[in-house]
Structure formats: C-alpha cells, structure tokens
Design a protein around this motif. Structure first.
Motif, PDB file in Angstrom:
ATOM      1  N   LYS A   2     -66.829 141.305   2.910  1.00  0.00           N
ATOM      2  CA  LYS A   2     -65.810 141.063   3.927  1.00  0.00           C
ATOM      3  C   LYS A   2     -64.872 139.950   3.451  1.00  0.00           C
ATOM      4  CE  LYS A   2     -64.955 140.875   8.646  1.00  0.00           C
ATOM      5  NZ  LYS A   2     -64.074 141.868   9.138  1.00  0.00           N
ATOM      6  N   LEU A   3     -63.576 140.270   3.425  1.00  0.00           N
ATOM      7  CA  LEU A   3     -62.571 139.304   3.005  1.00  0.00           C
ATOM      8  C   LEU A   3     -61.858 138.725   4.221  1.00  0.00           C
ATOM      9  CD1 LEU A   3     -60.908 141.323   0.093  1.00  0.00           C
ATOM     10  CD2 LEU A   3     -62.573 139.488  -0.113  1.00  0.00           C
ATOM     11  N   SER A   4     -61.457 137.460   4.122  1.00  0.00           N
ATOM     12  CA  SER A   4     -60.665 136.863   5.197  1.00  0.00           C
ATOM     13  C   SER A   4     -59.268 137.488   5.167  1.00  0.00           C
ATOM     14  CB  SER A   4     -60.562 135.353   5.006  1.00  0.00           C
ATOM     15  OG  SER A   4     -59.744 135.057   3.890  1.00  0.00           O
ATOM     16  N   LYS A   5     -58.530 137.334   6.255  1.00  0.00           N
ATOM     17  CA  LYS A   5     -57.169 137.870   6.303  1.00  0.00           C
ATOM     18  C   LYS A   5     -56.309 137.254   5.203  1.00  0.00           C
ATOM     19  CE  LYS A   5     -57.059 139.229  11.091  1.00  0.00           C
ATOM     20  NZ  LYS A   5     -56.531 140.553  11.172  1.00  0.00           N
ATOM     21  N   TYR A   6     -56.540 136.001   4.886  1.00  0.00           N
ATOM     22  CA  TYR A   6     -55.797 135.329   3.830  1.00  0.00           C
ATOM     23  C   TYR A   6     -56.084 135.969   2.466  1.00  0.00           C
ATOM     24  CZ  TYR A   6     -53.960 131.593   0.910  1.00  0.00           C
ATOM     25  OH  TYR A   6     -53.243 130.875  -0.022  1.00  0.00           O
ATOM     26  N   GLU A   7     -57.318 136.393   2.251  1.00  0.00           N
ATOM     27  CA  GLU A   7     -57.710 136.986   0.971  1.00  0.00           C
ATOM     28  C   GLU A   7     -57.266 138.447   0.825  1.00  0.00           C
ATOM     29  OE1 GLU A   7     -61.840 134.748  -0.145  1.00  0.00           O
ATOM     30  OE2 GLU A   7     -61.863 136.119   1.574  1.00  0.00           O
ATOM     31  N   GLN A   8     -56.873 139.084   1.915  1.00  0.00           N
ATOM     32  CA  GLN A   8     -56.436 140.483   1.887  1.00  0.00           C
ATOM     33  C   GLN A   8     -54.961 140.537   1.484  1.00  0.00           C
ATOM     34  OE1 GLN A   8     -57.569 142.622   5.466  1.00  0.00           O
ATOM     35  NE2 GLN A   8     -59.315 141.259   5.685  1.00  0.00           N
ATOM     36  N   ASP A  27     -55.860 144.763   0.612  1.00  0.00           N
ATOM     37  CA  ASP A  27     -55.650 145.114   2.018  1.00  0.00           C
ATOM     38  C   ASP A  27     -56.048 146.581   2.218  1.00  0.00           C
ATOM     39  OD1 ASP A  27     -54.626 145.877   4.504  1.00  0.00           O
ATOM     40  OD2 ASP A  27     -52.828 144.648   4.294  1.00  0.00           O
TER      41      ASP A  27
END
Length: 93
Positions: A2-8, A27
């Motif tokens: 699971k990636l954070s929104k910042y990492e996507q 993304d």
C-alpha cells in the motif's frame, strides 16, 4: 504493498530529440487507463517495464497534451443546472 497518496506519482519524461514520451506511474487509476490503451492500441502505446508497484509506458510524445481550463459563463452554468434538474425530475417520475 500500500502506497501513500504522495507516493502514487506519475512522471512523464520526453525531450526534443526523441519522438516518444516515457510515462512512469505508481497510480492505479493511471495504470488502468494506460493498460486499456495498450490493449486497444498496441502499435502506439507500449508497456516497457513493470514491478509489483509501478509500470513504465512508452507512447508518442504528441499524445501528451496541455489544455486550457474550460470557462463557462454564469448564464450558461444556470442553463445547464436547469437542464439537469429537468432530466432528474423526468427520471424520478
């Protein structure tokens, strides 16, 4: 994973000397859209690399576009609002 929104992130890279752009993305929504384009237009869009969390695509740089924001007048916005209201009333009847 699971990636954070910042990492996507999505990164589009191209230069004047080459005809193709390279798109790197983590993304999931962008991956789905580009995978659909790869399936529908395999001669134009290509998946050139992937891991369990990201994919890299190649496409002609002419398909990267910049668009002006759409401007709608207040009057036109009110017209659209009335039209949608009428459509919704017909559906609910």
């Amino acid at each position: 994973m699971k990636l954070s929104k910042y990492e996507q992130e999505t990164i589009i890279n191209f230069n004047v000397a080459e005809s193709d752009a390279v798109v790197f993305t983590r993304d999931k929504a962008v991956i789905r859209k580009l995978d659909a384009l790869v399936t529908e237009f395999p001669e134009v869009y290509k998946c050139i690399g992937e891991t369990d969390i990201d994919k890299t695509y190649s496409m002609p740089k002419q398909y990267v576009s910049y668009r002006k924001p759409r401007r709608i007048s207040v009057e036109r916005r009110e017209q659209i609002k009335k039209q949608m209201s009428q459509i919704n009333c017909k559906r609910n009847s």
